[in-house]
Design a protein around this motif. Structure first.
Motif, PDB file in Angstrom:
ATOM      1  N   THR A   1     -16.531 -20.361   0.376  1.00 39.90           N
ATOM      2  CA  THR A   1     -16.282 -19.538  -1.112  1.00 39.90           C
ATOM      3  C   THR A   1     -14.289 -19.319  -1.162  1.00 39.90           C
ATOM      4  O   THR A   1     -14.082 -19.201  -2.316  1.00 39.90           O
ATOM      5  CB  THR A   1     -16.247 -18.096  -0.826  1.00 39.90           C
ATOM      6  OG1 THR A   1     -15.594 -18.257   0.694  1.00 39.90           O
ATOM      7  CG2 THR A   1     -17.480 -18.301  -0.358  1.00 39.90           C
TER       8      THR A   1
ATOM      9  N   ASP B   1     -19.435 -18.306   3.873  1.00 44.86           N
ATOM     10  CA  ASP B   1     -19.825 -16.590   4.022  1.00 44.86           C
ATOM     11  C   ASP B   1     -20.651 -16.880   5.080  1.00 44.86           C
ATOM     12  O   ASP B   1     -21.836 -18.234   5.375  1.00 44.86           O
ATOM     13  CB  ASP B   1     -20.091 -17.058   2.641  1.00 44.86           C
ATOM     14  CG  ASP B   1     -20.415 -14.942   2.581  1.00 44.86           C
ATOM     15  OD1 ASP B   1     -19.606 -14.337   2.688  1.00 44.86           O
ATOM     16  OD2 ASP B   1     -21.623 -14.516   2.496  1.00 44.86           O
TER      17      ASP B   1
ATOM     18  N   LEU C   1     -18.159 -13.602  -7.455  1.00 43.94           N
ATOM     19  CA  LEU C   1     -18.151 -12.718  -6.562  1.00 43.94           C
ATOM     20  C   LEU C   1     -17.123 -11.662  -6.938  1.00 43.94           C
ATOM     21  O   LEU C   1     -17.069 -11.375  -8.195  1.00 43.94           O
ATOM     22  CB  LEU C   1     -17.232 -13.329  -5.799  1.00 43.94           C
ATOM     23  CG  LEU C   1     -17.075 -14.836  -4.377  1.00 43.94           C
ATOM     24  CD1 LEU C   1     -16.445 -15.571  -3.690  1.00 43.94           C
ATOM     25  CD2 LEU C   1     -18.824 -14.413  -4.369  1.00 43.94           C
ATOM     26  N   SER C   2     -17.837 -10.399  -6.709  1.00 40.78           N
ATOM     27  CA  SER C   2     -17.955  -8.843  -6.677  1.00 40.78           C
ATOM     28  C   SER C   2     -16.547  -8.968  -6.040  1.00 40.78           C
ATOM     29  O   SER C   2     -15.488 -10.149  -5.883  1.00 40.78           O
ATOM     30  CB  SER C   2     -18.706  -7.992  -6.088  1.00 40.78           C
ATOM     31  OG  SER C   2     -17.874  -7.738  -4.477  1.00 40.78           O
TER      32      SER C   2
ATOM     33  N   THR D   1     -24.534 -10.663   1.930  1.00 38.76           N
ATOM     34  CA  THR D   1     -24.204  -9.970   1.008  1.00 38.76           C
ATOM     35  C   THR D   1     -25.377 -10.237   0.086  1.00 38.76           C
ATOM     36  O   THR D   1     -26.184 -10.735  -0.530  1.00 38.76           O
ATOM     37  CB  THR D   1     -23.145  -8.826   1.346  1.00 38.76           C
ATOM     38  OG1 THR D   1     -22.416  -9.620   1.199  1.00 38.76           O
ATOM     39  CG2 THR D   1     -23.419  -8.639   2.487  1.00 38.76           C
ATOM     40  N   GLU D   2     -24.184 -10.801  -0.365  1.00 40.16           N
ATOM     41  CA  GLU D   2     -23.797 -11.166  -2.061  1.00 40.16           C
ATOM     42  C   GLU D   2     -24.671 -13.339  -2.407  1.00 40.16           C
ATOM     43  O   GLU D   2     -25.070 -13.449  -3.083  1.00 40.16           O
ATOM     44  CB  GLU D   2     -23.089 -11.854  -2.754  1.00 40.16           C
ATOM     45  CG  GLU D   2     -22.310  -9.559  -2.988  1.00 40.16           C
ATOM     46  CD  GLU D   2     -21.173 -10.019  -4.173  1.00 40.16           C
ATOM     47  OE1 GLU D   2     -20.514 -10.994  -4.480  1.00 40.16           O
ATOM     48  OE2 GLU D   2     -20.242  -8.613  -3.268  1.00 40.16           O
ATOM     49  N   ILE D   3     -23.524 -13.963  -1.209  1.00 42.75           N
ATOM     50  CA  ILE D   3     -24.655 -15.755  -1.240  1.00 42.75           C
ATOM     51  C   ILE D   3     -25.237 -15.638  -0.488  1.00 42.75           C
ATOM     52  O   ILE D   3     -25.292 -15.005   0.753  1.00 42.75           O
ATOM     53  CB  ILE D   3     -22.760 -15.800  -1.948  1.00 42.75           C
ATOM     54  CG1 ILE D   3     -22.487 -15.791  -0.391  1.00 42.75           C
ATOM     55  CG2 ILE D   3     -22.519 -15.596  -2.974  1.00 42.75           C
ATOM     56  CD1 ILE D   3     -20.863 -15.984  -0.718  1.00 42.75           C
TER      57      ILE D   3
ATOM     58  N   LYS E   1     -16.087  -8.532  -2.277  1.00 46.40           N
ATOM     59  CA  LYS E   1     -16.394  -9.761  -1.346  1.00 46.40           C
ATOM     60  C   LYS E   1     -15.256 -10.891  -1.977  1.00 46.40           C
ATOM     61  O   LYS E   1     -15.043 -11.040  -0.937  1.00 46.40           O
ATOM     62  CB  LYS E   1     -17.824 -10.840  -2.702  1.00 46.40           C
ATOM     63  CG  LYS E   1     -18.039 -11.786  -2.138  1.00 46.40           C
ATOM     64  CD  LYS E   1     -19.184 -11.480  -0.402  1.00 46.40           C
ATOM     65  CE  LYS E   1     -19.430 -12.825  -0.013  1.00 46.40           C
ATOM     66  NZ  LYS E   1     -19.549 -11.621   1.742  1.00 46.40           N
TER      67      LYS E   1
END
Length: 118
Positions: A96, A84, A16-17, A88-90, A20
């Motif tokens: 998570t 999540d 993850l960023s 956004t990312e996933i 995030k």
């Protein structure tokens, strides 16, 4: 010296960023704290009044989070598994983070004491 603490465990395999990861940890912290407030009010009050110690560590997989959750439940520690929303990312529903506590540090450490800091 702290008597209570809360530990958030994030999955390192998701990469993850930083932003995030921070948001997932925040979701876990709030959700588990609210659960402790309802289920273990004396633990919540002690943790809150002494400064709300929080630690963020990592797990290698979703499976490890489930194993840690089972240990927390066996020991009667409030916990919260975070999924999540997938905006956004996933992908939606990706697990998570697991937040454990707040609870007595010596009990929480039985579950999380060997995990590495993020």
């Amino acid at each position: 010296m702290f008597k209570y603490k809360q530990v958030m465990i994030v999955r390192s395999d998701l990469k993850l960023s930083k932003g995030k990861l921070a948001v997932q940890v925040a979701h876990g912290a709030v959700t588990a704290a609210f659960k402790a407030y309802k289920e273990k009010p004396e633990w919540f009050k002690g943790w809150f009044n002494e400064g709300q110690k929080k630690v963020v560590v990592k797990a290698e997989s979703e499976r490890e989070l489930f194993e840690l959750k089972a240990e927390a439940e066996k020991l009667g520690i409030p916990n919260s598994l975070i999924r999540d929303a997938g905006l956004t990312e996933i992908p939606p529903g990706t697990i998570t983070c697991l937040a454990i506590g707040p609870g007595p540090e010596e009990i929480v450490n039985k579950i999380t004491g060997n995990l590495k800091l993020v």
